[in-house]
Design an enzyme around this catalytic site. Structure first.
Site, PDB file in Angstrom:
ATOM      1  N   HIS A 127     -19.374  15.162 -26.488  1.00  0.00           N
ATOM      2  CA  HIS A 127     -19.097  14.257 -27.601  1.00  0.00           C
ATOM      3  C   HIS A 127     -19.041  12.791 -27.186  1.00  0.00           C
ATOM      4  O   HIS A 127     -19.323  11.915 -27.979  1.00  0.00           O
ATOM      5  CB  HIS A 127     -17.790  14.658 -28.307  1.00  0.00           C
ATOM      6  CG  HIS A 127     -16.608  14.689 -27.409  1.00  0.00           C
ATOM      7  ND1 HIS A 127     -16.432  15.660 -26.451  1.00  0.00           N
ATOM      8  CD2 HIS A 127     -15.539  13.860 -27.294  1.00  0.00           C
ATOM      9  CE1 HIS A 127     -15.296  15.431 -25.793  1.00  0.00           C
ATOM     10  NE2 HIS A 127     -14.737  14.345 -26.287  1.00  0.00           N
TER      11      HIS A 127
ATOM     12  N   TYR B 170       0.826  -1.206   0.000  1.00  0.00           N
ATOM     13  CA  TYR B 170       0.000   0.000   0.000  1.00  0.00           C
ATOM     14  C   TYR B 170       0.863   1.260   0.000  1.00  0.00           C
ATOM     15  O   TYR B 170       0.588   2.214  -0.724  1.00  0.00           O
ATOM     16  CB  TYR B 170      -0.915   0.003   1.234  1.00  0.00           C
ATOM     17  CG  TYR B 170      -1.948   1.102   1.182  1.00  0.00           C
ATOM     18  CD1 TYR B 170      -3.208   0.860   0.646  1.00  0.00           C
ATOM     19  CD2 TYR B 170      -1.669   2.387   1.645  1.00  0.00           C
ATOM     20  CE1 TYR B 170      -4.159   1.859   0.575  1.00  0.00           C
ATOM     21  CE2 TYR B 170      -2.612   3.396   1.576  1.00  0.00           C
ATOM     22  CZ  TYR B 170      -3.861   3.133   1.036  1.00  0.00           C
ATOM     23  OH  TYR B 170      -4.799   4.127   0.969  1.00  0.00           O
TER      24      TYR B 170
ATOM     25  N   PHE C 158      -6.331  20.363 -24.628  1.00  0.00           N
ATOM     26  CA  PHE C 158      -6.969  19.056 -24.845  1.00  0.00           C
ATOM     27  C   PHE C 158      -8.380  19.081 -24.248  1.00  0.00           C
ATOM     28  O   PHE C 158      -8.654  19.856 -23.339  1.00  0.00           O
ATOM     29  CB  PHE C 158      -6.106  17.975 -24.171  1.00  0.00           C
ATOM     30  CG  PHE C 158      -6.582  16.592 -24.432  1.00  0.00           C
ATOM     31  CD1 PHE C 158      -6.402  16.012 -25.675  1.00  0.00           C
ATOM     32  CD2 PHE C 158      -7.225  15.858 -23.443  1.00  0.00           C
ATOM     33  CE1 PHE C 158      -6.855  14.731 -25.926  1.00  0.00           C
ATOM     34  CE2 PHE C 158      -7.677  14.570 -23.691  1.00  0.00           C
ATOM     35  CZ  PHE C 158      -7.489  14.006 -24.931  1.00  0.00           C
ATOM     36  N   ASP C 159      -9.281  18.215 -24.749  1.00  0.00           N
ATOM     37  CA  ASP C 159     -10.692  18.321 -24.314  1.00  0.00           C
ATOM     38  C   ASP C 159     -10.885  18.166 -22.805  1.00  0.00           C
ATOM     39  O   ASP C 159     -11.611  18.931 -22.191  1.00  0.00           O
ATOM     40  CB  ASP C 159     -11.630  17.395 -25.114  1.00  0.00           C
ATOM     41  CG  ASP C 159     -11.225  15.937 -25.115  1.00  0.00           C
ATOM     42  OD1 ASP C 159     -10.162  15.608 -24.571  1.00  0.00           O
ATOM     43  OD2 ASP C 159     -11.969  15.108 -25.665  1.00  0.00           O
TER      44      ASP C 159
ATOM     45  N   ASP D 294       1.482  19.875 -20.766  1.00  0.00           N
ATOM     46  CA  ASP D 294       0.552  18.753 -20.886  1.00  0.00           C
ATOM     47  C   ASP D 294       1.248  17.787 -21.851  1.00  0.00           C
ATOM     48  O   ASP D 294       1.358  18.042 -23.045  1.00  0.00           O
ATOM     49  CB  ASP D 294      -0.788  19.270 -21.433  1.00  0.00           C
ATOM     50  CG  ASP D 294      -1.824  18.164 -21.538  1.00  0.00           C
ATOM     51  OD1 ASP D 294      -1.500  17.008 -21.231  1.00  0.00           O
ATOM     52  OD2 ASP D 294      -2.968  18.462 -21.950  1.00  0.00           O
TER      53      ASP D 294
HETATM   54  C1  LIG Z   1      -5.210  11.960 -23.333  1.00  0.00           C
HETATM   55  C2  LIG Z   1      -4.821  13.302 -22.965  1.00  0.00           C
HETATM   56  C3  LIG Z   1      -5.197  13.861 -21.738  1.00  0.00           C
HETATM   57  C4  LIG Z   1      -6.100  13.135 -20.759  1.00  0.00           C
HETATM   58  O1  LIG Z   1      -5.569  11.928 -20.370  1.00  0.00           O
HETATM   59  P1  LIG Z   1      -6.434  10.621 -20.057  1.00  0.00           P
HETATM   60  O2  LIG Z   1      -5.378   9.612 -19.720  1.00  0.00           O
HETATM   61  O3  LIG Z   1      -7.239  10.279 -21.253  1.00  0.00           O
HETATM   62  O4  LIG Z   1      -7.295  10.934 -18.884  1.00  0.00           O
HETATM   63  C5  LIG Z   1      -4.776  15.134 -21.445  1.00  0.00           C
HETATM   64  N1  LIG Z   1      -4.030  15.835 -22.327  1.00  0.00           N
HETATM   65  C6  LIG Z   1      -3.648  15.337 -23.503  1.00  0.00           C
HETATM   66  C7  LIG Z   1      -2.815  16.152 -24.428  1.00  0.00           C
HETATM   67  C8  LIG Z   1      -4.040  14.056 -23.862  1.00  0.00           C
HETATM   68  O5  LIG Z   1      -3.688  13.567 -25.050  1.00  0.00           O
END
Ligand SMILES: *Cc1c(COP(=O)(O)O)cnc(C)c1O
Length: 459
Positions: free
Chosen positions: A450, A72, A124-125, A215
């Site tokens: 979406h 853990y 990113f979305d 990111d």
């Molecule tokens: C996929 C992605 C995310 C989110 O990550 P998940 O693992 O799908 O939760 C964030 N930013 C970028 C650029 C991504 O490609």
């Protein structure tokens, strides 16, 4: 004779694919309310919905899974991951999370408040979702050239430094918790950001006293493009480039499901211990204890190995050349897409193909449904459905581009599959004039609609 290029790995395990008939697909897509996310994967022959978590792990990753330490607290697997992250990114502090959006949740819970502003390059979305959910604003400062799909420039994912400086200049620094630099820029077509641009962004961040967040989902593919396209990097190792890239940032969020070639996992990493500690509470509350944060020990082990494999030049070359191969096939057939080919995907320019479908009827989605009906290929819309409604006015947002993304999973399909995809798209392209109507929404969620949206044919 010059030897042709060949993949840098061989296949050890296979998974059979299921074929279907057009009549079956007509029924399934109607039942799925014309949302490709609603399809059972058994109804799909080639799945290009995403490159996220869909890669094939290596023998070494599977071996690492067996050696996972499920303690853990203080597990060996946590320390193995820590070492790997430091080797690849240079960051010494990190928090594991179950995936990338969880990394965003942990970090953004600590740093974003209502009314804040986070400029970046086509967030990113899920990133935009997490920002807007907190009633903050994601401001897109991507270079305008990214909107011209025919233009071939090496770093189409870059931030426009003037646009960025305008945002930084015209808002109080307390309102800007971070600049969000996404590498590669997924929404603009898997397009890379140059090291020169990263340096420019970092210089502005420093000038205005704002933090820089990278990111990082496709940071290794971005590094490959820097090595192969940017002066001064040809002789550098991929990992030297990734470490330099991150040296300009204060923190990173990572979806390990992309360039770390695992099926689940993520993390946030930090330059300073202080920044990490601000996030600890949100990890414990949402993800789990600090040394596993939503991952099993075996997951962290596979990730530690995957980060190293994902930053090997031979692997990256194989990967990116496959995407390029698909691009060249589409060139032969005259099918327009975001040029040059991206790192993880081809983004087909749906507006240039389905010229008769009105934008209110979701052009890229319409093309995606046609491609599925044609050949059982599942792709994803990067257009008005994804763009959601404006959080304030609630009006539909219509982005400049309507793209259909063909995301290529890592180490999964062969170039014969690429040929099949290109031929299917050509068949749809040949009958494009007959496609005049799209779809209308019958049901949607207020954020990230979406994924779950339901549609019916526009009449
Ligand atoms: C996929 C992605 C995310 C989110 O990550 P998940 O693992 O799908 O939760 C964030 N930013 C970028 C650029 C991504 O490609």
């Amino acid at each position: 004779m010059k030897l042709p290029f060949a993949e840098s790995y061989k296949i050890k395990t296979v998974e059979n694919l299921k074929r279907s008939t057009r009549a079956e697909r007509e029924r399934w897509i109607t039942e799925a309310k014309y949302n490709l996310f609603n399809l059972k994967s058994d109804y799909v022959f080639i799945d290009l919905l995403t490159d996220s978590g869909t890669g094939a792990m290596s023998d070494k990753q599977w071996a690492a899974i067996m050696e996972g330490d499920e303690s853990y607290a203080g597990a060996r697997s946590y320390y193995a991951l820590k070492e790997s992250i430091e080797e690849v990114t240079g960051f010494r502090y990190f928090i594991p999370t179950h995936q990338g959006r969880a990394a965003e949740n942990v970090l953004f819970s600590a740093i974003i408040k209502e009314g804040d502003i986070l400029p970046g390059n086509s967030h990113f979305d899920t990133t935009k979702g997490h920002i807007e959910f907190r009633k903050a604003y994601a401001i897109d400062c991507t270079i305008d050239e990214a909107k011209d799909t025919e233009l071939e420039i090496p770093f189409k994912g870059n931030i426009d430094l003037d646009k960025l400086e305008n945002v930084l200049k015209s808002n109080p620094v307390e309102k800007i918790p971070a600049i969000v630099l996404t590498v590669t820029n997924n929404t603009a077509g898997g397009q890379p950001v140059s090291m020169a641009n990263v340096k420019g962004v970092a210089a502005l961040a420093k000038k205005y006293g704002v933090k820089l967040l990278i990111d990082s989902a496709r940071f290794a593919e971005n590094a490959y493009f820097i090595k192969t396209r940017e002066d001064g990097y040809q002789d550098k190792e991929i990992r030297e480039i990734t470490r330099e890239l991150f040296s300009y940032a204060d923190m990173m969020t990572m979806s390990s499901k992309k360039d770390a070639i695992v099926n689940i996992g993520g993390f946030v990493a930090f330059r300073t211990e202080e920044d990490m500690q601000k996030c600890h509470m949100y990890c414990i509350m949402n993800e789990g204890y600090l040394t596993y944060g939503g991952q099993a020990g075996r997951d962290m082990n596979a990730l530690a190995q995957g980060l190293r494999e994902g930053t090997e030049f031979d692997y990256l070359e194989t990967r990116i050349r496959q995407v390029e191969y698909l691009g060249k096939k589409l060139d032969e057939y005259g099918i327009p897409y975001q040029r040059p080919a991206g790192g993880h995907a081809i983004f087909v320019d749906a507006k240039k193909i389905l010229t008769k479908v009105p934008k209110e009827e979701f052009i890229a989605q319409t093309l995606g449904v046609e491609l599925y009906l044609e050949a059982g290929i599942r792709s994803v819309e990067i257009g008005a459905l994804l763009a959601d409604r404006d959080p304030v006015t609630k009006e539909n947002r219509y982005p400049a581009l309507e793209l259909l993304r063909l995301a290529i999973p890592r180490r999964v399909y062969t170039n014969n599959h690429m040929d099949y995809i290109a031929a299917a798209l050509k068949n749809v392209y040949d009958r494009r004039e007959s496609i005049t109507r799209g779809y209308v929404i019958t049901k949607e969620l207020p954020i990230m609609r979406h994924f779950t949206v339901e549609l019916e044919k526009a009449e």
